[in-house]
Motif scaffolding. Structure first.
Motif, PDB file in Angstrom:
ATOM      1  N   PHE A 133     -66.298 -21.076  -7.849  1.00  0.00           N
ATOM      2  CA  PHE A 133     -65.564 -19.694  -7.659  1.00  0.00           C
ATOM      3  C   PHE A 133     -66.886 -18.924  -7.202  1.00  0.00           C
ATOM      4  CE2 PHE A 133     -63.473 -21.886 -10.889  1.00  0.00           C
ATOM      5  CZ  PHE A 133     -62.073 -21.509 -10.953  1.00  0.00           C
ATOM      6  N   GLN A 134     -66.577 -17.863  -6.460  1.00  0.00           N
ATOM      7  CA  GLN A 134     -67.531 -17.103  -5.877  1.00  0.00           C
ATOM      8  C   GLN A 134     -67.255 -15.737  -5.424  1.00  0.00           C
ATOM      9  OE1 GLN A 134     -67.687 -19.950  -2.351  1.00  0.00           O
ATOM     10  NE2 GLN A 134     -69.171 -18.082  -1.519  1.00  0.00           N
ATOM     11  N   ASN A 135     -68.252 -14.608  -5.428  1.00  0.00           N
ATOM     12  CA  ASN A 135     -68.270 -13.535  -4.573  1.00  0.00           C
ATOM     13  C   ASN A 135     -69.464 -13.681  -3.495  1.00  0.00           C
ATOM     14  OD1 ASN A 135     -70.420 -12.697  -6.039  1.00  0.00           O
ATOM     15  ND2 ASN A 135     -69.434 -11.578  -7.455  1.00  0.00           N
ATOM     16  N   ASN A 136     -69.580 -12.150  -3.159  1.00  0.00           N
ATOM     17  CA  ASN A 136     -70.760 -12.346  -2.202  1.00  0.00           C
ATOM     18  C   ASN A 136     -72.072 -12.893  -2.458  1.00  0.00           C
ATOM     19  OD1 ASN A 136     -69.008 -11.471   0.098  1.00  0.00           O
ATOM     20  ND2 ASN A 136     -69.549  -9.317  -0.503  1.00  0.00           N
ATOM     21  N   ASN A 137     -72.325 -12.786  -3.773  1.00  0.00           N
ATOM     22  CA  ASN A 137     -73.807 -12.950  -4.311  1.00  0.00           C
ATOM     23  C   ASN A 137     -74.111 -13.995  -5.299  1.00  0.00           C
ATOM     24  OD1 ASN A 137     -74.710 -10.566  -2.787  1.00  0.00           O
ATOM     25  ND2 ASN A 137     -73.993  -9.374  -4.547  1.00  0.00           N
ATOM     26  N   ILE A 138     -72.554 -14.318  -5.922  1.00  0.00           N
ATOM     27  CA  ILE A 138     -72.624 -15.382  -7.058  1.00  0.00           C
ATOM     28  C   ILE A 138     -71.675 -16.569  -6.720  1.00  0.00           C
ATOM     29  CG2 ILE A 138     -72.150 -15.475  -9.492  1.00  0.00           C
ATOM     30  CD1 ILE A 138     -72.977 -12.557  -9.982  1.00  0.00           C
ATOM     31  N   SER A 139     -72.237 -17.460  -6.878  1.00  0.00           N
ATOM     32  CA  SER A 139     -71.255 -18.729  -7.101  1.00  0.00           C
ATOM     33  C   SER A 139     -71.258 -19.220  -8.424  1.00  0.00           C
ATOM     34  CB  SER A 139     -71.582 -19.840  -6.216  1.00  0.00           C
ATOM     35  OG  SER A 139     -72.476 -20.439  -6.620  1.00  0.00           O
ATOM     36  N   LEU A 140     -70.266 -19.977  -8.783  1.00  0.00           N
ATOM     37  CA  LEU A 140     -70.166 -20.443 -10.110  1.00  0.00           C
ATOM     38  C   LEU A 140     -69.333 -21.917  -9.766  1.00  0.00           C
ATOM     39  CD1 LEU A 140     -69.104 -19.504 -13.614  1.00  0.00           C
ATOM     40  CD2 LEU A 140     -68.042 -21.351 -12.657  1.00  0.00           C
ATOM     41  N   THR A 141     -69.937 -23.011 -10.467  1.00  0.00           N
ATOM     42  CA  THR A 141     -69.377 -24.285 -10.111  1.00  0.00           C
ATOM     43  C   THR A 141     -69.047 -24.854 -11.463  1.00  0.00           C
ATOM     44  OG1 THR A 141     -70.849 -24.480  -8.119  1.00  0.00           O
ATOM     45  CG2 THR A 141     -69.780 -26.750  -9.029  1.00  0.00           C
ATOM     46  N   VAL A 142     -67.774 -25.380 -11.549  1.00  0.00           N
ATOM     47  CA  VAL A 142     -67.459 -26.359 -12.828  1.00  0.00           C
ATOM     48  C   VAL A 142     -67.853 -27.677 -12.627  1.00  0.00           C
ATOM     49  CG1 VAL A 142     -65.625 -26.454 -14.260  1.00  0.00           C
ATOM     50  CG2 VAL A 142     -65.479 -24.516 -13.259  1.00  0.00           C
ATOM     51  N   SER A 143     -68.971 -28.194 -13.272  1.00  0.00           N
ATOM     52  CA  SER A 143     -69.392 -29.341 -13.180  1.00  0.00           C
ATOM     53  C   SER A 143     -68.750 -30.442 -13.745  1.00  0.00           C
ATOM     54  CB  SER A 143     -71.071 -29.325 -13.488  1.00  0.00           C
ATOM     55  OG  SER A 143     -71.174 -29.146 -14.868  1.00  0.00           O
ATOM     56  N   LYS A 144     -68.341 -30.380 -14.779  1.00  0.00           N
ATOM     57  CA  LYS A 144     -67.523 -30.951 -15.746  1.00  0.00           C
ATOM     58  C   LYS A 144     -68.681 -31.743 -16.744  1.00  0.00           C
ATOM     59  CE  LYS A 144     -63.725 -32.697 -13.015  1.00  0.00           C
ATOM     60  NZ  LYS A 144     -63.030 -33.474 -12.148  1.00  0.00           N
TER      61      LYS A 144
END
Lengths: 263, 317
Positions: free
Chosen positions: A33-44
Motif C-alpha cells: 500500500f502506498q502514497n507519494n512518500n510512504i509505502s507499507l508492505t504486508v510481509s506475513k
C-alpha cells in the motif's frame, strides 16, 4: 521514501488508514500500500517472510538505497502493560544468536527495549520483547540502507497475565490507533535525519542517472562522472547542465567538468 | 558530556574500571553486546550521522596491544610502536583520517589499561634501545581523560619504564592531569598545531591555537617535555609568509629549549579511506585534493622551521 514492513493486514490497517495509503496492484507476491512518500508492505508472519518482503519492496519500488525502513508490529513481554509502544534498541535472533543494534538518538522520545526474534511463537515470555520478524527485517534492510534509518517499533499485545484476542480485528485496530501519533512523530524524527544527510544525495543520484543515460559512459567513466558531479555540486551547490556538450562523448564531458571544478 | 546510550561488552560489565568509567558518565541507558565489533563494525553505518550524537562503547582489547609505527615515522628513536586505548575522537577535524577508517563514530574505550602497559613492559624488557610508544593515533589521548582516567593510571606506571618514551598526542587543553603529578622525562606531550584560520575552518570543536599555546606554556613552566606536531600542516590559502608568521607566533611564546621534537607532514590518507572520505565530505575532498598539489615542496616549511629550532629536532613524515 519511508517503507513500513508489517507482518499482518490486521496490524497494518490502522497505518494504511492513517497515512491514506492505496493498494499497489502491480505487486503480486506481497501486498503493498502506498502514497507519494510512504509505502507499507504486508510481509506475513516470520523473519524469512519479513526479510523477503524488504527485498521485494526495494526492487518493486525503484531500488533506491538509503531510504527509511520501519518494521512495525505487535510483541509480547512478561512485565509491561498491553498497548505500550517500544522502540527496539537491540535485536537478538534466537536461532542464530546474531545481534543487531539499531542507532538510537536522544531525539527519539520513545522508551526502548531489546527484542528477541523467534521462529515459533514464544509462549514463555520474559523481560525482553518477543517477536517473529525483527531480525529478518533488520538484516535484510541493512543491505539497502544505512543503519541509522532502520528501526523496529513494537506495541505490547500480551504479557504474563493478559493477551489480546488476535482474532478480534477491532481490538487490534484500537490498540494500535492509540499510538499512531507517537509512531508518526518517531517517523518524522527519522525523516529529519534523512533530510539532513541523504536528501541532497538523492538529488545528485538523479542528475548522475540522467547524465549517464545521455552520455553513455563506460563503467570507469561512469564512476568518474559520478565523483566529479558530486564535487561540482559541493562547490557550486547546484548542477548546471549548460556546462556540458551532449553532442560529444563522456570522455570530452569529463574534461569539461574537470575544468569547471579546476582540479 | 551526556550520552544517550552506553554499549558494554557483557564480559567486562563487572570490571572495576568499567564501573569507574560509568560512574563518571552521564548516560540514559546501557545496552550490552558480546563484542564491540557488533556495534562498531557493521558496514552500513553513517559516520556523519553518528558524529552528531556518538555513544560510548566499553570494550576489552584482546590482542595487538602495540602496533609497529610506519617505518619513516620517528621522533628520534629507531624502534617505534603505537597503541590506542580508545577509538575515535571527540573533535571533528574535517581532514581527519578516522572518518575514512572507521564505520562508526562511537567512542570505543578499551578498559583493560593494564594489558596495554604490560605489553609495553614486555617490549622494553626485550630491547636494549630506547623504544618510543605513540598514544593518540586512533583518538585524542587527553580529550576524554575526565571520563577515561587513562593517563592518571598510565603515567604513574610509565615512570618505571626506563628505556621507553611515551608520546601523548593531543589537541586538548585539559591538562589537569599533568598538574597533579611530577614531570617525567620519558613523557612527551605532543600538541597538534595549525594556523589560526585553519583551526577555525577545519578543526571543529577543538581548542583554539591560542588556547593550545597557553597550555604548552603552562606545561613547560611545570617542567614537561613538549612536542610540536605540524602534522598534517594544512596550508589552505596561506602563502609562505602566513606560515612563517604562524611558526613565529608559536616560537615567540614558548621556550624552544624545552621542545623535545617537532614533526612536519602533509595531509595523507590511504586510498581506501580516501574513497569513503570523499562521499562523507565532498567539500573537504575537493579542498584536500588541491591541498596536496600545493604541498609538493614541504622543504620550504622545514627551512622556515629551522629559523626557530635546531634542525636535529625536526622530523619530516
Amino acid at each position: 521514501m519511508i517503507h513500513f514492513i508489517v507482518a499482518t493486514i490486521k496490524e497494518a490497517r490502522p497505518l494504511i488508514d492513517f497515512y491514506k495509503l492505496k493498494k499497489n496492484n502491480n505487486s503480486c507476491e506481497f501486498q503493498i500500500f502506498q502514497n507519494n512518500n510512504i509505502s507499507l508492505t504486508v510481509s506475513k508472519i516470520g523473519k524469512v517472510s519479513s526479510a523477503l518482503s524488504v527485498s521485494h519492496t526495494f526492487f518493486e519500488l525503484g531500488k533506491k538505497k538509503n531510504q527509511i525502513w520501519i518494521n512495525f508490529g505487535l510483541a509480547g513481554i512478561k512485565n509491561m502493560d498491553i498497548g505500550k509502544l517500544f522502540l527496539v534498541n537491540k535485536i537478538i535472533d534466537f536461532d542464530s544468536s546474531k545481534l543487531f543494534f539499531p542507532h538510537i538518538i536522544s531525539n527519539f522520545k520513545l522508551d526502548h527495549k531489546s527484542c528477541v526474534t523467534y521462529s515459533k511463537p514464544n509462549e514463555e515470555l520474559n523481560n525482553l520483547l518477543s517477536d517473529m520478524e525483527s531480525s529478518g527485517f533488520f538484516e535484510s534492510s541493512s543491505k539497502f540502507s544505512s543503519k541509522e534509518l532502520i528501526h523496529s517499533l513494537k506495541i505490547i499485545s500480551d504479557n504474563e497475565s493478559n493477551k489480546i484476542d488476535f482474532n478480534n480485528d477491532e481490538q487490534i485496530y484500537k490498540l494500535i490507533e492509540k499510538e499512531l501519533k507517537n509512531i508518526d512523530q518517531f517517523k518524522n524524527e527519522v525523516v529529519k535525519i534523512w533530510e539532513e544527510y541523504y536528501e541532497e544525495n538523492q538529488k545528485l543520484e538523479k542528475i548522475i542517472k540522467s547524465l549517464t543515460e545521455k552520455l553513455k559512459p563506460t563503467f570507469y567513466q561512469k564512476h568518474e562522472l559520478s565523483k566529479l558531479i558530486k564535487l561540482y555540486y559541493s562547490k557550486y551547490q547546484k548542477f548546471d547542465h549548460n556546462i556540458l556538450d551532449y553532442s560529444k562523448d563522456a570522455k570530452y564531458n569529463i574534461k569539461l567538468i574537470l575544468e569547471k571544478i579546476s582540479l | 558530556m551526556k550520552f544517550n546510550v552506553i554499549y558494554i561488552e557483557e564480559k567486562i560489565k563487572d570490571y572495576p574500571n568499567t564501573k569507574e568509567i560509568l560512574a563518571r558518565i552521564n548516560y540514559k541507558k546501557i545496552i550490552y553486546c558480546e563484542n564491540y565489533n557488533q556495534v562498531f563494525n557493521p558496514k552500513n553505518q553513517n559516520f556523519r550521522i553518528q558524529k552528531a550524537e556518538p555513544s560510548i562503547i566499553l570494550a576489552k582489547k584482546e590482542q595487538n596491544f602495540l602496533l609497529n609505527a610506519p617505518e619513516k615515522f620517528t621522533i628520534g628513536y629507531s624502534k617505534n610502536f603505537y597503541f590506542s586505548h580508545m577509538l575515535n575522537c571527540v573533535y571533528d577535524c574535517k581532514y581527519c583520517f578516522l572518518q575514512g577508517m572507521f564505520n562508526s563514530a562511537h567512542y570505543v574505550i578499551f578498559v583493560n589499561y593494564l594489558d596495554f602497559f604490560n605489553a609495553i613492559k614486555s617490549q622494553v624488557s626485550r630491547s636494549k634501545k630506547t623504544i618510543c610508544f605513540f598514544s593518540g593515533y586512533d583518538c585524542d589521548s587527553l580529550a576524554l581523560e575526565k571520563i577515561t582516567n587513562f593517563l592518571s593510571f598510565f603515567l604513574i606506571k610509565f615512570q618505571k619504564i626506563k628505556n621507553g618514551i611515551l608520546e601523548v598526542r593531543t589537541k586538548s587543553t585539559k591538562i589537569d592531569i599533568f598538574k597533579q603529578i611530577k614531570p617525567m622525562n620519558n613523557i612527551v606531550i605532543a600538541f597538534s598545531l595549525n594556523p589560526k584560520h585553519i583551526v577555525k575552518k577545519f578543526e571543529d570543536k577543538t581548542p583554539s591555537l591560542t588556547q593550545r599555546i597557553k597550555a604548552i606554556v603552562e606545561l613547560q613552566k611545570l617542567g614537561w617535555n613538549i612536542g610540536l606536531r605540524f602534522d598534517p600542516l594544512i596550508i589552505d590559502n596561506s602563502n609562505n609568509f602566513i606560515i612563517y608568521d604562524f611558526f613565529k607566533f608559536i616560537f615567540d611564546k614558548i621556550e624552544t629549549r624545552r621542545i623535545h621534537s617537532v614533526t612536519l607532514g602533509k595531509f595523507r590518507m590511504p586510498k581506501q579511506f580516501f574513497e569513503k572520505f570523499s562521499s562523507l565530505r565532498p567539500n573537504e575532498y575537493f579542498f584536500i585534493n588541491k591541498e596536496n598539489e600545493k604541498f609538493k615542496n614541504i622543504g620550504i616549511y622545514e627551512n622556515q622551521l629551522r629559523k626557530f629550532i635546531d634542525k636535529k629536532k625536526i622530523f619530516r613524515n
